[in-house]
Enzyme design. Sequence first.
Site, PDB file in Angstrom:
ATOM      1  N   ASP A  40      61.025  34.376  44.229  1.00  0.00           N
ATOM      2  CA  ASP A  40      60.913  35.600  43.366  1.00  0.00           C
ATOM      3  C   ASP A  40      62.363  36.622  43.532  1.00  0.00           C
ATOM      4  O   ASP A  40      62.535  37.094  44.520  1.00  0.00           O
ATOM      5  CB  ASP A  40      59.661  36.386  43.485  1.00  0.00           C
ATOM      6  CG  ASP A  40      59.749  37.496  42.392  1.00  0.00           C
ATOM      7  OD1 ASP A  40      60.599  37.702  41.669  1.00  0.00           O
ATOM      8  OD2 ASP A  40      58.472  38.019  42.337  1.00  0.00           O
ATOM      9  N   TYR A  70      54.081  45.281  52.070  1.00  0.00           N
ATOM     10  CA  TYR A  70      53.620  44.480  50.902  1.00  0.00           C
ATOM     11  C   TYR A  70      55.101  44.334  50.084  1.00  0.00           C
ATOM     12  O   TYR A  70      55.722  45.259  49.967  1.00  0.00           O
ATOM     13  CB  TYR A  70      52.788  45.126  49.888  1.00  0.00           C
ATOM     14  CG  TYR A  70      52.270  44.433  48.658  1.00  0.00           C
ATOM     15  CD1 TYR A  70      51.806  43.222  48.796  1.00  0.00           C
ATOM     16  CD2 TYR A  70      52.940  45.158  47.320  1.00  0.00           C
ATOM     17  CE1 TYR A  70      51.616  42.640  47.507  1.00  0.00           C
ATOM     18  CE2 TYR A  70      52.628  44.367  46.218  1.00  0.00           C
ATOM     19  CZ  TYR A  70      51.968  43.187  46.326  1.00  0.00           C
ATOM     20  OH  TYR A  70      51.933  42.309  45.031  1.00  0.00           O
ATOM     21  N   LYS A  97      53.424  38.982  46.379  1.00  0.00           N
ATOM     22  CA  LYS A  97      52.458  37.942  46.826  1.00  0.00           C
ATOM     23  C   LYS A  97      53.401  36.502  47.483  1.00  0.00           C
ATOM     24  O   LYS A  97      54.667  36.587  46.800  1.00  0.00           O
ATOM     25  CB  LYS A  97      51.233  37.643  46.124  1.00  0.00           C
ATOM     26  CG  LYS A  97      49.933  37.286  46.877  1.00  0.00           C
ATOM     27  CD  LYS A  97      49.589  38.459  47.741  1.00  0.00           C
ATOM     28  CE  LYS A  97      48.229  38.188  48.280  1.00  0.00           C
ATOM     29  NZ  LYS A  97      47.895  39.313  49.161  1.00  0.00           N
TER      30      LYS A  97
HETATM   31  P1  13P Z   1      54.456  38.864  42.306  1.00  0.00           P
HETATM   32  O1  13P Z   1      54.141  38.630  43.846  1.00  0.00           O
HETATM   33  O2  13P Z   1      54.517  37.516  41.669  1.00  0.00           O
HETATM   34  O3  13P Z   1      55.945  39.353  42.428  1.00  0.00           O
HETATM   35  O4  13P Z   1      53.607  39.817  41.798  1.00  0.00           O
HETATM   36  C1  13P Z   1      53.557  41.142  42.349  1.00  0.00           C
HETATM   37  C2  13P Z   1      52.631  42.053  41.626  1.00  0.00           C
HETATM   38  O5  13P Z   1      52.358  43.017  41.976  1.00  0.00           O
HETATM   39  C3  13P Z   1      51.880  41.659  40.316  1.00  0.00           C
HETATM   40  O6  13P Z   1      51.115  42.791  39.776  1.00  0.00           O
HETATM   41 MG    MG Z   2      57.617  39.397  41.383  1.00  0.00          MG
HETATM   42 MG    MG Z   3      55.319  35.678  41.651  1.00  0.00          MG
END
Ligand code: 13P
Ligand code: MG
Ligand code: MG
Length: 378
Positions: free
Chosen positions: A12, A230, A233
């Site tokens: 990402d 964090y 994800k």
């Molecule tokens: P990603 O991990 O896909 O960047 O999503 C993060 C998020 O906080 C979605 O609510």
């Molecule tokens: Mg993201």
């Molecule tokens: Mg993502």
Amino acid sequence: MSKVTVTAIKADVGGYVGHGAVHPDLLVFADERVRTAIADGVLFDGRVGSCGDDVNLVLTHERGVDDVEVHRFAWETFVGATDVAKRLHLYGAGQDLLADAFSGNIRGAGPGVAEMEIEERPSEPFVVFAADKTQPGAWNLPLYKIFCDPFNTAGLVIDTKMHDGFALEVHDLRENRCAVFECPEEMYDLLVHIGTTSRFVIKHVFRKSDREEPVAVASTSRLSLIAGRYVGKDDPIMIVRCQSGLPALGEVLEPFSFPHLVAGWMRGSHNGPLMPTAVGDATPARFDGPPRVVAMGFQLAHGRLVGPRDLLGDVSFDRARTLALEAADYMRRMGPFEPGRLSMEEMEYTTMPDVAAKLASRWQPIEPVAGEASPVTR
Ligand code: 13P
Ligand code: MG
Ligand code: MG
Ligand code: 13P
């Protein structure tokens, strides 16, 4: 021909809009980089794709797994795409690039990697799966069904070449150790572990007769464990080979007809159904989701990629999408309550502990009632 390595890498590097999708300019940039690398002889072939806000690269070459040049190519592609994302002020530009600089291997630096070196069969069908708004443990249930469940995979029962079963290598992400379970004999031992999807993940699947050449491989990086906080994800990627002694394509896709619950929806903090979609529909929206999975089908031809074909966009997954949307309605009604929200232990690397810390002084000890043991000693 010599061996071929298939490398699937994702990162990402900026969301459009929020965490919903990848801006087309990033894909154009990455595609040009892939073409140059093919012309320069670094790669046999390559494709650029996306799932949600994650860019994925499917690369073939003759350099083996963990190759410095291939990993450098991927890292520099993500760095360059981050620059494009920064120019457009996309959200979270460079989100998954946790290292300051490339140090020889992209593993542990943020991007997710799944790669395997194989002897190309006369016909070599395989599928690259990519998911958004979830984590590597999301593959545990489908991989179990594909390689261990005769109700999913008819070949385990009726194909002599599959009847002996498979060996699954499991990684314990907390203790940094691994173990192999042979199935069907050790199915229950395997399930004891892989049911805990936040900690135990299937890394490789092998034929029992060959522990060198995988038939499936998944990315297993946990960004929060690398960064200690964090940072989004660890939206995972995996490669699964099919046919002639391996599960048929339809057996590999079958588990995705059930949108099982996975961790990662909204702020990486909620459970939600993993909805199979066409690549063009892998654009999380409602509550930043629900989590998505796409499948890109390829054939190899002397190391060159024939494909992809968008497999989960097929109408035969329409009912799975409807069920996923119903499950999404149900889970959303849980609001901030477990198990809609993830367990306390899994929330450790989100922003929630900061809120709890602010309220820490509010808590006072409960005085034990005379004659009754205190809650601690009881
Ligand atoms: P990603 O991990 O896909 O960047 O999503 C993060 C998020 O906080 C979605 O609510
Ligand atoms: Mg993201
Ligand atoms: Mg993502
Ligand atoms: P194979 O040709 O790979 O054995 O597959 C058989 C089949 O019929 C798949 O549905």
